[in-house]
Design an enzyme around this catalytic site. Structure first.
Site, PDB file in Angstrom:
ATOM      1  N   ASP A  35       6.462 -14.972   2.751  1.00  0.00           N
ATOM      2  CA  ASP A  35       7.208 -13.724   2.416  1.00  0.00           C
ATOM      3  C   ASP A  35       7.807 -13.369   3.864  1.00  0.00           C
ATOM      4  O   ASP A  35       7.545 -14.209   5.083  1.00  0.00           O
ATOM      5  CB  ASP A  35       6.319 -12.678   1.936  1.00  0.00           C
ATOM      6  CG  ASP A  35       5.462 -12.082   2.983  1.00  0.00           C
ATOM      7  OD1 ASP A  35       5.547 -12.180   4.363  1.00  0.00           O
ATOM      8  OD2 ASP A  35       4.181 -11.565   2.438  1.00  0.00           O
ATOM      9  N   THR A  90      -5.832 -10.642   3.356  1.00  0.00           N
ATOM     10  CA  THR A  90      -4.946 -10.481   4.444  1.00  0.00           C
ATOM     11  C   THR A  90      -5.818 -10.453   5.835  1.00  0.00           C
ATOM     12  O   THR A  90      -6.647  -9.833   6.129  1.00  0.00           O
ATOM     13  CB  THR A  90      -4.195  -9.139   4.315  1.00  0.00           C
ATOM     14  OG1 THR A  90      -3.325  -9.162   2.993  1.00  0.00           O
ATOM     15  CG2 THR A  90      -3.289  -8.865   5.542  1.00  0.00           C
ATOM     16  N   ARG A 131       3.835   1.734  14.391  1.00  0.00           N
ATOM     17  CA  ARG A 131       5.077   1.946  13.682  1.00  0.00           C
ATOM     18  C   ARG A 131       5.745   3.158  14.157  1.00  0.00           C
ATOM     19  O   ARG A 131       5.585   4.287  13.927  1.00  0.00           O
ATOM     20  CB  ARG A 131       4.555   2.240  12.143  1.00  0.00           C
ATOM     21  CG  ARG A 131       3.746   1.020  11.678  1.00  0.00           C
ATOM     22  CD  ARG A 131       4.697  -0.025  10.851  1.00  0.00           C
ATOM     23  NE  ARG A 131       3.966  -0.995  10.343  1.00  0.00           N
ATOM     24  CZ  ARG A 131       2.921  -0.615   9.506  1.00  0.00           C
ATOM     25  NH1 ARG A 131       3.152   0.203   8.702  1.00  0.00           N
ATOM     26  NH2 ARG A 131       2.356  -1.875   9.096  1.00  0.00           N
ATOM     27  N   ARG A 187       9.280  -5.339   0.138  1.00  0.00           N
ATOM     28  CA  ARG A 187      10.049  -4.029   0.083  1.00  0.00           C
ATOM     29  C   ARG A 187      11.364  -4.174  -1.177  1.00  0.00           C
ATOM     30  O   ARG A 187      11.432  -2.964  -1.546  1.00  0.00           O
ATOM     31  CB  ARG A 187      11.015  -4.088   1.329  1.00  0.00           C
ATOM     32  CG  ARG A 187      10.155  -3.674   2.691  1.00  0.00           C
ATOM     33  CD  ARG A 187      10.906  -3.445   3.765  1.00  0.00           C
ATOM     34  NE  ARG A 187      10.307  -3.373   5.036  1.00  0.00           N
ATOM     35  CZ  ARG A 187       9.734  -4.503   5.785  1.00  0.00           C
ATOM     36  NH1 ARG A 187       9.806  -5.683   5.490  1.00  0.00           N
ATOM     37  NH2 ARG A 187       9.090  -3.876   6.877  1.00  0.00           N
ATOM     38  N   HIS A 239       3.860 -10.104   7.760  1.00  0.00           N
ATOM     39  CA  HIS A 239       3.470  -8.790   7.333  1.00  0.00           C
ATOM     40  C   HIS A 239       5.069  -7.954   7.424  1.00  0.00           C
ATOM     41  O   HIS A 239       5.027  -6.859   7.406  1.00  0.00           O
ATOM     42  CB  HIS A 239       2.573  -7.870   8.024  1.00  0.00           C
ATOM     43  CG  HIS A 239       1.578  -6.718   7.245  1.00  0.00           C
ATOM     44  ND1 HIS A 239       0.369  -7.412   6.921  1.00  0.00           N
ATOM     45  CD2 HIS A 239       1.904  -5.765   6.871  1.00  0.00           C
ATOM     46  CE1 HIS A 239      -0.139  -6.367   6.287  1.00  0.00           C
ATOM     47  NE2 HIS A 239       0.748  -5.482   6.090  1.00  0.00           N
ATOM     48  N   ARG A 255       5.733  -5.899  10.378  1.00  0.00           N
ATOM     49  CA  ARG A 255       5.079  -4.692  10.417  1.00  0.00           C
ATOM     50  C   ARG A 255       3.915  -4.541  11.225  1.00  0.00           C
ATOM     51  O   ARG A 255       3.250  -3.638  11.579  1.00  0.00           O
ATOM     52  CB  ARG A 255       4.863  -3.989   9.171  1.00  0.00           C
ATOM     53  CG  ARG A 255       5.946  -4.051   8.284  1.00  0.00           C
ATOM     54  CD  ARG A 255       5.642  -3.651   6.689  1.00  0.00           C
ATOM     55  NE  ARG A 255       4.921  -2.375   6.457  1.00  0.00           N
ATOM     56  CZ  ARG A 255       5.670  -1.189   5.956  1.00  0.00           C
ATOM     57  NH1 ARG A 255       7.052  -1.149   6.269  1.00  0.00           N
ATOM     58  NH2 ARG A 255       5.170  -0.159   5.719  1.00  0.00           N
ATOM     59  N   GLY A 269       0.733  -1.155   0.082  1.00  0.00           N
ATOM     60  CA  GLY A 269      -0.083  -0.096   0.075  1.00  0.00           C
ATOM     61  C   GLY A 269       0.779   1.348  -0.124  1.00  0.00           C
ATOM     62  O   GLY A 269       2.090   1.086   0.329  1.00  0.00           O
TER      63      GLY A 269
HETATM   64  C1  FMN Z   1       5.319  -0.251   2.481  1.00  0.00           C
HETATM   65  C2  FMN Z   1       4.690  -1.596   2.712  1.00  0.00           C
HETATM   66  C3  FMN Z   1       3.333  -1.562   2.419  1.00  0.00           C
HETATM   67  C4  FMN Z   1       2.521  -2.727   2.705  1.00  0.00           C
HETATM   68  N1  FMN Z   1       1.334  -2.935   2.319  1.00  0.00           N
HETATM   69  C5  FMN Z   1       0.554  -3.841   2.548  1.00  0.00           C
HETATM   70  C6  FMN Z   1      -1.079  -4.165   2.001  1.00  0.00           C
HETATM   71  O1  FMN Z   1      -1.612  -3.183   1.512  1.00  0.00           O
HETATM   72  N2  FMN Z   1      -1.452  -5.320   2.180  1.00  0.00           N
HETATM   73  C7  FMN Z   1      -0.745  -6.588   2.558  1.00  0.00           C
HETATM   74  O2  FMN Z   1      -1.320  -7.310   2.661  1.00  0.00           O
HETATM   75  N3  FMN Z   1       0.325  -6.354   2.996  1.00  0.00           N
HETATM   76  C8  FMN Z   1       1.104  -5.253   2.870  1.00  0.00           C
HETATM   77  N4  FMN Z   1       2.501  -5.266   3.081  1.00  0.00           N
HETATM   78  C9  FMN Z   1       3.221  -6.534   3.696  1.00  0.00           C
HETATM   79  C10 FMN Z   1       3.782  -7.222   2.295  1.00  0.00           C
HETATM   80  O3  FMN Z   1       2.736  -7.646   1.428  1.00  0.00           O
HETATM   81  C11 FMN Z   1       4.598  -8.297   2.964  1.00  0.00           C
HETATM   82  O4  FMN Z   1       4.099  -9.037   3.713  1.00  0.00           O
HETATM   83  C12 FMN Z   1       6.140  -8.016   3.457  1.00  0.00           C
HETATM   84  O5  FMN Z   1       6.460  -6.732   2.794  1.00  0.00           O
HETATM   85  C13 FMN Z   1       7.114  -9.090   3.293  1.00  0.00           C
HETATM   86  O6  FMN Z   1       8.132  -8.643   3.923  1.00  0.00           O
HETATM   87  P1  FMN Z   1       9.609  -7.948   3.186  1.00  0.00           P
HETATM   88  O7  FMN Z   1       9.030  -6.438   2.895  1.00  0.00           O
HETATM   89  O8  FMN Z   1      10.686  -7.818   4.016  1.00  0.00           O
HETATM   90  O9  FMN Z   1       9.660  -8.719   1.681  1.00  0.00           O
HETATM   91  C14 FMN Z   1       3.128  -4.126   2.921  1.00  0.00           C
HETATM   92  C15 FMN Z   1       4.802  -3.835   3.399  1.00  0.00           C
HETATM   93  C16 FMN Z   1       5.270  -2.761   2.890  1.00  0.00           C
HETATM   94  C17 FMN Z   1       6.702  -2.836   3.275  1.00  0.00           C
END
Ligand code: FMN
Length: 384
Positions: free
Chosen positions: A307, A157, A166, A331, A276, A279, A81
């Site tokens: 992931d 999700t 955060r 990321r 996530h 996060r 997002g």
């Molecule tokens: C900036 C950012 C925004 C994200 N937004 C969403 C989202 O809208 N929906 C969701 O299911 N996961 C979201 N995630 C989680 C990612 O889909 C994923 O699970 C996670 O980034 C995996 O870890 P990595 O970034 O270390 O690869 C987001 C992650 C980041 C870094």
């Protein structure tokens, strides 16, 4: 360092840090709480050591078959997002890499690009991720739009009952409702190219959702979004969505074998092991440990995606040997886009793809589909 000299996803992250404002980099790079979950994801992934087989003569095939489809590579782009905040047009830059190299890209409900546009750019490789709304009409409409856009894979999700803590966002004053103060202005001034590009493109919004509230300003919409995500989501809600969606259904944010079983029992086609990216719950288990435990509990047949802190093709292979049928990166692609726009997103994808091939060759594994725990070092803590 130029983009062609970026030798790793970590190098792209370093370039991105200098090119975009601190609040945007913190939003992308950060985790929740004291970021213990984020660190644990990485440390435990590195503990998954591979056991190479010599002289197999293997010329690896990286094709991953999933739900009757062949993807050229065993990794995809996870839903992100607010992606265009990181660099204007970043979502489409990532979607075009999916089309170019043949991997899936998952359009987020809160993407800053309409799901229809991501689907068009991804040329048949887009999936859709749903944050379940309290309003059934919105869920129904989003699913109908995804289907009409040719999307057949839906990801629900389930690990955001409430927004994560955060702390980087708080420290960078990147909190809603957003009030640009002196600190914000100073951060933007340090990133002139980003500022100019963002000014030209217009501030990013949430085009998947605007139609449900009409034309409103960003502040109201942000409030709308947090008030809309269903914070009392229950398995019955997921079951109802299962009945509504004719395509494949994946449940993202699963960390335990018990939840994985429940998801499959109610008709999900696969589960997506994820915390996530560190996060949400800071005290969550490392994704690779959850993956090992869930694969051990569910056996070979269950479709399991994963992931979390994947930063190289070698990491993709570590996850594959631990039991993942398919692996996603969040990321990594956005570090690339933030570092150097389209060329950076392409560099991220190419680095990952080349490294998957190199790693499979180095361990003597003939194909992604043939990768299993036989390639994990027996002392590895993550053994399924
Ligand atoms: C900036 C950012 C925004 C994200 N937004 C969403 C989202 O809208 N929906 C969701 O299911 N996961 C979201 N995630 C989680 C990612 O889909 C994923 O699970 C996670 O980034 C995996 O870890 P990595 O970034 O270390 O690869 C987001 C992650 C980041 C870094």
């Amino acid at each position: 360092m130029t983009i062609n000299h970026a030798a790793s996803i970590g190098d792209l992250a370093k370039l991105a840090r200098w090119r975009i404002p601190g609040f945007a980099f913190g939003f992308l790079d950060g985790g929740s709480g004291e970021e213990g979950g984020l660190r644990r994801n990485r440390e435990r992934l590195e503990a998954a050591v591979l056991a190479p087989k010599a002289c197999t003569g293997a010329k690896p095939d990286t094709t991953a078959s999933l739900f009757g489809r062949d993807y050229a590579l065993p990794f995809g782009a996870a839903p992100v997002g607010m992606g265009n905040l990181l660099w204007p047009g970043a979502d489409l830059m990532v979607a075009r890499q999916a089309a170019r190299l043949g991997f899936p890209v998952v359009a987020s409900t809160v993407a800053t690009t309409a799901l229809e546009d991501i689907a068009a750019a991804a040329e048949g490789h887009a999936w859709f991720q749903l944050y379940v709304s309290r309003e059934e009409r919105i869920n129904r409409d989003l699913l109908a739009r995804a289907w009409a856009a040719g999307i057949r894979e839906l990801v629900i999700t389930v690990d955001v009952p409430v927004a994560g803590d955060r702390r980087r966002d708080v420290r960078n004053r990147f909190i809603l409702p957003f009030k640009p103060g002196p600190r914000f202005v100073a951060q933007v001034a340090m990133a002139p190219l980003w500022a100019l590009s963002t000014l030209r493109a217009g501030s990013p919004g949430f085009p998947n959702l605007t139609r449900y509230v009409g034309e409103v300003d960003g502040k109201t919409l942000a409030g709308f979004i947090s008030s809309q995500i269903k914070d009392d989501l229950a398995w019955d809600d997921v079951r109802a969505l299962r009945d509504l969606w004719q395509g494949r259904l994946l449940i993202k944010g699963i960390m335990t074998a018990a939840d994985a079983r429940t998801a499959l029992d109610l008709g999900a086609d696969g589960i997506w092991v994820s915390n996530h990216g560190g996060r949400q719950l800071d005290a969550a288990p490392a994704a690779i440990d959850s993956l090992a435990a869930i694969r051990a509990a569910l056996g070979k047949e269950a479709v399991i995606l994963m992931d979390g802190s994947i930063r190289s093709g070698e990491d993709v292979v570590r996850a594959g040997a631990t039991g993942a049928d398919f692996v996603f990166c969040g990321r990594a692609f956005y570090y690339g886009a933030a570092a150097a726009g389209e060329g950076g997103a392409a560099r991220a994808a190419d680095l990952l793809a080349a490294d998957v091939r190199r790693t499979l060759t180095q361990i003597g594994c003939p194909s992604w589909m043939g990768l299993d725990e036989g390639w994990l070092w027996k002392e590895s803590g993550c053994r399924p």
